[in-house]
Design an enzyme around this catalytic site. Structure first.
Site, PDB file in Angstrom:
ATOM      1  N   PHE A   1      -7.873   1.257  -3.261  1.00  0.00           N
ATOM      2  CA  PHE A   1      -6.848   0.915  -4.829  1.00  0.00           C
ATOM      3  C   PHE A   1      -6.397   1.922  -6.007  1.00  0.00           C
ATOM      4  O   PHE A   1      -6.686   0.911  -7.155  1.00  0.00           O
ATOM      5  CB  PHE A   1      -7.493  -0.520  -5.290  1.00  0.00           C
TER       6      PHE A   1
ATOM      7  N   ASN B   1      -7.514   5.463   5.990  1.00  0.00           N
ATOM      8  CA  ASN B   1      -7.297   5.425   5.281  1.00  0.00           C
ATOM      9  C   ASN B   1      -8.401   5.449   4.056  1.00  0.00           C
ATOM     10  O   ASN B   1      -8.846   3.430   4.194  1.00  0.00           O
ATOM     11  CB  ASN B   1      -5.859   4.987   4.383  1.00  0.00           C
TER      12      ASN B   1
ATOM     13  N   MET C   1      -8.429   4.496   0.125  1.00  0.00           N
ATOM     14  CA  MET C   1      -7.747   5.123  -1.035  1.00  0.00           C
ATOM     15  C   MET C   1      -8.457   4.674  -2.088  1.00  0.00           C
ATOM     16  O   MET C   1      -8.753   5.187  -3.018  1.00  0.00           O
ATOM     17  CB  MET C   1      -5.905   4.199  -0.952  1.00  0.00           C
TER      18      MET C   1
ATOM     19  N   THR D   1      -2.571  -9.270   9.552  1.00  0.00           N
ATOM     20  CA  THR D   1      -3.861  -8.630   8.923  1.00  0.00           C
ATOM     21  C   THR D   1      -4.014  -7.271   7.987  1.00  0.00           C
ATOM     22  O   THR D   1      -2.797  -6.738   8.223  1.00  0.00           O
ATOM     23  CB  THR D   1      -4.737  -8.631   9.873  1.00  0.00           C
ATOM     24  N   ASN D   2      -4.743  -7.223   7.464  1.00  0.00           N
ATOM     25  CA  ASN D   2      -4.672  -5.555   6.826  1.00  0.00           C
ATOM     26  C   ASN D   2      -5.430  -4.162   8.049  1.00  0.00           C
ATOM     27  O   ASN D   2      -5.323  -4.582   9.089  1.00  0.00           O
ATOM     28  CB  ASN D   2      -6.195  -5.093   5.478  1.00  0.00           C
ATOM     29  N   THR D   3      -5.966  -3.639   7.302  1.00  0.00           N
ATOM     30  CA  THR D   3      -6.630  -2.030   8.176  1.00  0.00           C
ATOM     31  C   THR D   3      -8.165  -3.068   9.157  1.00  0.00           C
ATOM     32  O   THR D   3      -9.144  -3.407   8.087  1.00  0.00           O
ATOM     33  CB  THR D   3      -6.327  -1.275   7.343  1.00  0.00           C
TER      34      THR D   3
ATOM     35  N   GLY E   1      -0.180  -2.644  13.299  1.00  0.00           N
ATOM     36  CA  GLY E   1       0.524  -1.967  14.838  1.00  0.00           C
ATOM     37  C   GLY E   1       1.617  -2.055  15.384  1.00  0.00           C
ATOM     38  O   GLY E   1       1.916  -1.424  16.067  1.00  0.00           O
TER      39      GLY E   1
ATOM     40  N   SER F   1      -8.609  -5.460   1.743  1.00  0.00           N
ATOM     41  CA  SER F   1      -8.845  -4.415   1.822  1.00  0.00           C
ATOM     42  C   SER F   1     -10.861  -3.494   2.296  1.00  0.00           C
ATOM     43  O   SER F   1     -11.847  -4.313   1.577  1.00  0.00           O
ATOM     44  CB  SER F   1      -8.672  -2.915   0.754  1.00  0.00           C
TER      45      SER F   1
ATOM     46  N   GLY G   1       0.737  -1.443   0.076  1.00  0.00           N
ATOM     47  CA  GLY G   1       0.040   0.032   0.351  1.00  0.00           C
ATOM     48  C   GLY G   1       1.491   1.362  -0.102  1.00  0.00           C
ATOM     49  O   GLY G   1       0.389   2.163  -0.452  1.00  0.00           O
TER      50      GLY G   1
ATOM     51  N   TYR H   1       3.766  -0.209   8.288  1.00  0.00           N
ATOM     52  CA  TYR H   1       3.218   0.642   7.266  1.00  0.00           C
ATOM     53  C   TYR H   1       3.444   1.438   8.367  1.00  0.00           C
ATOM     54  O   TYR H   1       3.877   2.668   7.848  1.00  0.00           O
ATOM     55  CB  TYR H   1       2.594   0.588   6.517  1.00  0.00           C
TER      56      TYR H   1
ATOM     57  N   ASN I   1     -11.922  -1.002   1.433  1.00  0.00           N
ATOM     58  CA  ASN I   1     -11.926   0.207   0.562  1.00  0.00           C
ATOM     59  C   ASN I   1     -12.487   0.071  -0.908  1.00  0.00           C
ATOM     60  O   ASN I   1     -12.891   0.869  -1.437  1.00  0.00           O
ATOM     61  CB  ASN I   1     -10.953   1.587   0.320  1.00  0.00           C
ATOM     62  N   THR I   2     -13.360  -1.462  -0.836  1.00  0.00           N
ATOM     63  CA  THR I   2     -13.885  -1.821  -2.442  1.00  0.00           C
ATOM     64  C   THR I   2     -14.414  -2.416  -1.889  1.00  0.00           C
ATOM     65  O   THR I   2     -14.741  -3.749  -1.393  1.00  0.00           O
ATOM     66  CB  THR I   2     -12.132  -3.415  -2.936  1.00  0.00           C
TER      67      THR I   2
ATOM     68  N   LYS J   1      -4.198 -12.195   2.084  1.00  0.00           N
ATOM     69  CA  LYS J   1      -3.660 -11.776   3.568  1.00  0.00           C
ATOM     70  C   LYS J   1      -5.838 -11.065   3.887  1.00  0.00           C
ATOM     71  O   LYS J   1      -6.361 -11.214   2.097  1.00  0.00           O
ATOM     72  CB  LYS J   1      -3.627  -9.880   3.066  1.00  0.00           C
TER      73      LYS J   1
HETATM   74  C1  LIG Z   1      -2.392   4.413   3.377  1.00  0.00           C
HETATM   75  C2  LIG Z   1      -2.754   3.220   3.208  1.00  0.00           C
HETATM   76  C3  LIG Z   1      -3.282   1.886   2.407  1.00  0.00           C
HETATM   77  C4  LIG Z   1      -2.273   1.153   2.123  1.00  0.00           C
HETATM   78  N1  LIG Z   1      -2.879   0.185   1.677  1.00  0.00           N
HETATM   79  C5  LIG Z   1      -3.334  -1.180   1.095  1.00  0.00           C
HETATM   80  C6  LIG Z   1      -3.472  -2.231   0.049  1.00  0.00           C
HETATM   81  O1  LIG Z   1      -2.932  -1.298  -1.083  1.00  0.00           O
HETATM   82  N2  LIG Z   1      -3.237  -3.468   0.147  1.00  0.00           N
HETATM   83  C7  LIG Z   1      -2.767  -3.926   1.042  1.00  0.00           C
HETATM   84  O2  LIG Z   1      -2.956  -5.393   0.959  1.00  0.00           O
HETATM   85  N3  LIG Z   1      -3.423  -3.579   2.145  1.00  0.00           N
HETATM   86  C8  LIG Z   1      -2.409  -1.817   1.959  1.00  0.00           C
HETATM   87  N4  LIG Z   1      -3.284  -1.134   3.604  1.00  0.00           N
HETATM   88  C9  LIG Z   1      -2.089  -1.777   5.034  1.00  0.00           C
HETATM   89  C10 LIG Z   1      -1.102  -2.471   4.928  1.00  0.00           C
HETATM   90  O3  LIG Z   1      -0.234  -3.141   4.317  1.00  0.00           O
HETATM   91  C11 LIG Z   1      -1.312  -2.999   6.654  1.00  0.00           C
HETATM   92  O4  LIG Z   1      -1.806  -4.131   6.296  1.00  0.00           O
HETATM   93  C12 LIG Z   1      -2.187  -2.625   7.743  1.00  0.00           C
HETATM   94  O5  LIG Z   1      -1.382  -0.720   7.927  1.00  0.00           O
HETATM   95  C13 LIG Z   1      -1.507  -2.658   9.329  1.00  0.00           C
HETATM   96  O6  LIG Z   1      -0.247  -2.447   9.235  1.00  0.00           O
HETATM   97  P1  LIG Z   1       0.337  -0.956  10.106  1.00  0.00           P
HETATM   98  O7  LIG Z   1      -0.823  -0.569  11.746  1.00  0.00           O
HETATM   99  O8  LIG Z   1       1.391  -1.728  10.783  1.00  0.00           O
HETATM  100  O9  LIG Z   1      -0.134   0.102   9.358  1.00  0.00           O
HETATM  101  C14 LIG Z   1      -2.234  -0.045   3.419  1.00  0.00           C
HETATM  102  C15 LIG Z   1      -2.851   0.575   4.108  1.00  0.00           C
HETATM  103  C16 LIG Z   1      -2.434   1.742   4.734  1.00  0.00           C
HETATM  104  C17 LIG Z   1      -2.071   2.505   6.652  1.00  0.00           C
END
Ligand SMILES: Cc1cc2nc3c(=O)[nH]c(=O)nc-3n(C[C@H](O)[C@H](O)[C@H](O)COP(=O)(O)O)c2cc1C
Length: 339
Positions: A111, A107, A109, A242-244, A294, A173, A59, A315, A175-176, A214
């Site tokens: 994709f 976020n 975003m 995990t994802n968000t 996190g 995600s 991301g 991230y 967001n889709t 994922k």
């Molecule tokens: C701005 C932003 C964009 C992201 N875009 C994607 C993405 O395109 N594909 C994806 O699998 N995860 C995406 N993520 C999720 C991160 O890869 C990660 O799984 C999530 O943020 C948890 O980790 P963190 O707390 O270290 O950020 C995105 C996260 C952020 C903050």
């Protein structure tokens, strides 16, 4: 050091502008930057040799346009994407929000990316400047109905396969619209079966490349166990957890705390670690887990390993702390001894 000087300037900009400025700056510095001296311990996971256990989560570099610069930060692997078969604009701006009180980000975003052909061209162009492990994360276009999702994943898989060390199918995600429904029984079986069949075909020409799935943090324990059974049945190569999260209770009352989208950073840490624990128990060592969510310190990275992850990614922590976090996490993971 450099990051602590740059951070106040970056944080005075809107989040997406700051993001673009940082990546541009990194590209300029990439040639001049020495690789950091790291206390690292190599590890083999999914049949791939990693110099250390700490990766960049998907991301941040959706088009694979900043691989050389990001490759200088000390990560043991980079994951670029999510990329979709066709280019798409993503959601209208603003769509990225910082919540500094909680070292968090929301976020939506959606994709935004230049499409898989552009990503492949960027990856090819950077290969002489980055020799490390590269994961490519794939998704479906917004206007592709879920019934045809497999076509999008297979199209993207075919194009990225020979250029990736591993491929991640992102079905989590928020967001889709409807994407997370692909995690449900029935949809997930068809998707994984389709991807595994395609992988078998492609491996005849390009060798075996692992496929990771994922998943979201917003799953019940029962749903995680059910998914684990399906992952085992189809011999998926890894799970990224995990994802968000879509649960915003931790940031209620904060500025931007009610924005639509996925929440990342410190508020998702415990939830992600819980998913890893439940998953690890259900998978019983059969399939490796990449733990993400996190991580803001070396101890947080080790928490993911203790819960059952073999690799970690980050991230949001990078946005708040800069590349020093990578060094700290690499060091802590190198010192980690499983019980
Ligand atoms: C701005 C932003 C964009 C992201 N875009 C994607 C993405 O395109 N594909 C994806 O699998 N995860 C995406 N993520 C999720 C991160 O890869 C990660 O799984 C999530 O943020 C948890 O980790 P963190 O707390 O270290 O950020 C995105 C996260 C952020 C903050």
């Amino acid at each position: 050091m450099l990051y602590s000087l740059a951070r106040p300037i970056l944080f005075s900009q809107d989040a997406e502008t700051a993001h673009q400025l940082t990546l541009k700056g990194l590209d300029r510095l990439a040639c001049a930057l020495p690789s950091p001296k790291l206390d690292q311990q190599p590890v083999t996971v999914m049949g791939i040799d990693f110099p250390n256990r700490v990766g960049l989560a998907a991301g941040l570099d959706k088009n694979g346009a900043h691989i050389a610069g990001l490759g200088k930060l000390g990560f043991g692997f980079l994951e670029v994407g999510t990329v979709t078969p066709r280019p798409q604009a993503g959601n209208p701006k603003p769509r990225l929000f910082r919540l500094p009180e909680q070292q968090a980000i929301i976020n939506r975003m959606g994709f935004n990316n230049d499409g898989v052909a552009a990503l492949v061209a960027n990856v090819q162009a950077s290969r002489h400047r980055y020799a490390g492990v590269l994961g490519i994360n794939i998704g479906k276009n917004k206007d592709t109905p879920n019934d045809n999702a497999l076509d999008d994943y297979v199209t993207a898989l075919r194009q990225v396969y020979e250029h990736a060390d591993y491929i991640t199918a992102n079905i989590s995600s928020p967001n889709t619209a409807g994407l997370r429904e692909l995690q449900q029984e029935g949809a997930i079986n068809a998707l994984i079966e389709g991807l595994k069949n395609e992988q078998a075909q492609l491996s005849q020409s390009f060798g075996y490349k692992p496929i990771a799935i994922k998943i979201a943090p917003d799953l019940s324990d029962e749903a995680i166990v059910e998914l684990a059974g399906i992952f085992k049945q189809f011999e998926i190569d890894a799970v990224i957890a995990t994802n968000t999260t879509i649960d915003k209770t931790a940031v209620a009352g904060l500025k931007h705390g009610q924005e639509e989208g996925g929440l990342s950073g410190t508020p998702v840490r415990a939830q992600s670690t819980h998913v890893i624990k439940v998953l690890a128990e259900a998978l019983n060592g059969d399939i490796p887990i990449i733990g993400v969510g996190g991580i803001a310190s070396g101890a947080d990275a080790v928490e993911k390993l203790s819960a059952g992850a073999s690799l970690v990614q980050l991230y949001s922590g990078l946005i708040y702390q800069g590349p020093n976090l990578v060094k700290q996490a690499v060091k802590a993971c190198a010192a980690y001894q499983p019980l």
